[in-house]
Scaffold this motif. Structure first.
Motif, mmCIF file in Angstrom:
data_model
loop_
_atom_site.group_PDB
_atom_site.id
_atom_site.type_symbol
_atom_site.label_atom_id
_atom_site.label_comp_id
_atom_site.label_asym_id
_atom_site.label_seq_id
_atom_site.Cartn_x
_atom_site.Cartn_y
_atom_site.Cartn_z
ATOM 1 N N UNK A 33 11.357 0.053 -6.063
ATOM 2 C CA UNK A 33 12.575 -0.535 -6.623
ATOM 3 C C UNK A 33 12.407 -2.005 -6.937
ATOM 4 N N UNK A 34 11.752 -2.729 -6.043
ATOM 5 C CA UNK A 34 11.502 -4.158 -6.289
ATOM 6 C C UNK A 34 10.624 -4.347 -7.513
ATOM 7 N N UNK A 35 9.629 -3.502 -7.669
ATOM 8 C CA UNK A 35 8.755 -3.586 -8.830
ATOM 9 C C UNK A 35 9.516 -3.294 -10.122
ATOM 10 N N UNK A 36 10.368 -2.289 -10.091
ATOM 11 C CA UNK A 36 11.155 -1.946 -11.276
ATOM 12 C C UNK A 36 12.112 -3.071 -11.640
ATOM 13 N N UNK A 84 21.352 -9.413 -6.150
ATOM 14 C CA UNK A 84 22.228 -8.242 -6.039
ATOM 15 C C UNK A 84 21.443 -6.949 -6.221
ATOM 16 N N UNK A 85 20.622 -6.884 -7.247
ATOM 17 C CA UNK A 85 19.857 -5.669 -7.482
ATOM 18 C C UNK A 85 18.797 -5.444 -6.411
ATOM 19 N N UNK A 86 18.141 -6.502 -5.958
ATOM 20 C CA UNK A 86 17.144 -6.339 -4.903
ATOM 21 C C UNK A 86 17.798 -5.933 -3.584
ATOM 22 N N UNK A 87 18.982 -6.450 -3.295
ATOM 23 C CA UNK A 87 19.652 -6.030 -2.061
ATOM 24 C C UNK A 87 20.072 -4.570 -2.150
ATOM 25 N N UNK A 88 20.490 -4.123 -3.331
ATOM 26 C CA UNK A 88 20.834 -2.711 -3.516
ATOM 27 C C UNK A 88 19.607 -1.832 -3.278
ATOM 28 N N UNK A 140 10.778 5.687 2.620
ATOM 29 C CA UNK A 140 11.775 4.642 2.391
ATOM 30 C C UNK A 140 11.100 3.324 2.016
ATOM 31 N N UNK A 141 10.026 2.974 2.693
ATOM 32 C CA UNK A 141 9.301 1.746 2.336
ATOM 33 C C UNK A 141 8.720 1.837 0.933
ATOM 34 N N UNK A 142 8.216 3.006 0.565
ATOM 35 C CA UNK A 142 7.688 3.189 -0.785
ATOM 36 C C UNK A 142 8.796 3.034 -1.821
ATOM 37 N N UNK A 177 20.367 0.521 0.168
ATOM 38 C CA UNK A 177 20.649 1.951 -0.025
ATOM 39 C C UNK A 177 19.555 2.846 0.568
ATOM 40 N N UNK A 178 18.274 2.653 0.237
ATOM 41 C CA UNK A 178 17.257 3.514 0.850
ATOM 42 C C UNK A 178 17.179 3.349 2.369
ATOM 43 N N UNK A 179 17.326 2.122 2.860
ATOM 44 C CA UNK A 179 17.269 1.909 4.309
ATOM 45 C C UNK A 179 18.429 2.612 5.010
#
Length: 86
Positions: A47-50, A67-71, A40-42, A75-77
């Motif tokens: 996702x943040x990098x993308x 918004x995108x960073x919170x998604x 999940x951390x990976x 979601x993974x968390x």
């Protein structure tokens, strides 16, 4: 090499390294909760990098980036928490 190419290459290498870390965790870590936490951390870091590098939202309006960073975080968390608790 331009700065954009350098950032994209560095981000790509990070994505590959995190993917390999996830594969290694699935082979070496015997505790499922720890393995899920690593994966999940990976996924969150990937996702943040993308969002920042490949989608180019690092310089976008703050609302869209948040918004995108919170998604990418929520979601993974959430999925990881549900899997661990079941």
């Amino acid at each position: 090499m331009s700065t954009l190419t350098f950032k994209a290459t560095g981000s790509w290498l990070l994505l590959i390294a995190l993917t390999l870390l996830s594969v290694a965790a699935s082979e070496w870590v015997r505790n499922p909760a720890v393995m899920i936490l690593i994966v999940v951390l990976a996924v969150i870091i990937k996702g943040q990098s993308i969002v920042d590098v490949f989608m180019g939202l690092q310089s976008a309006p703050a609302l869209w980036r948040r918004l995108l960073l919170s998604y990418v975080i929520v979601v993974p968390a959430t999925i990881g928490a549900v899997i661990v608790w079941l």
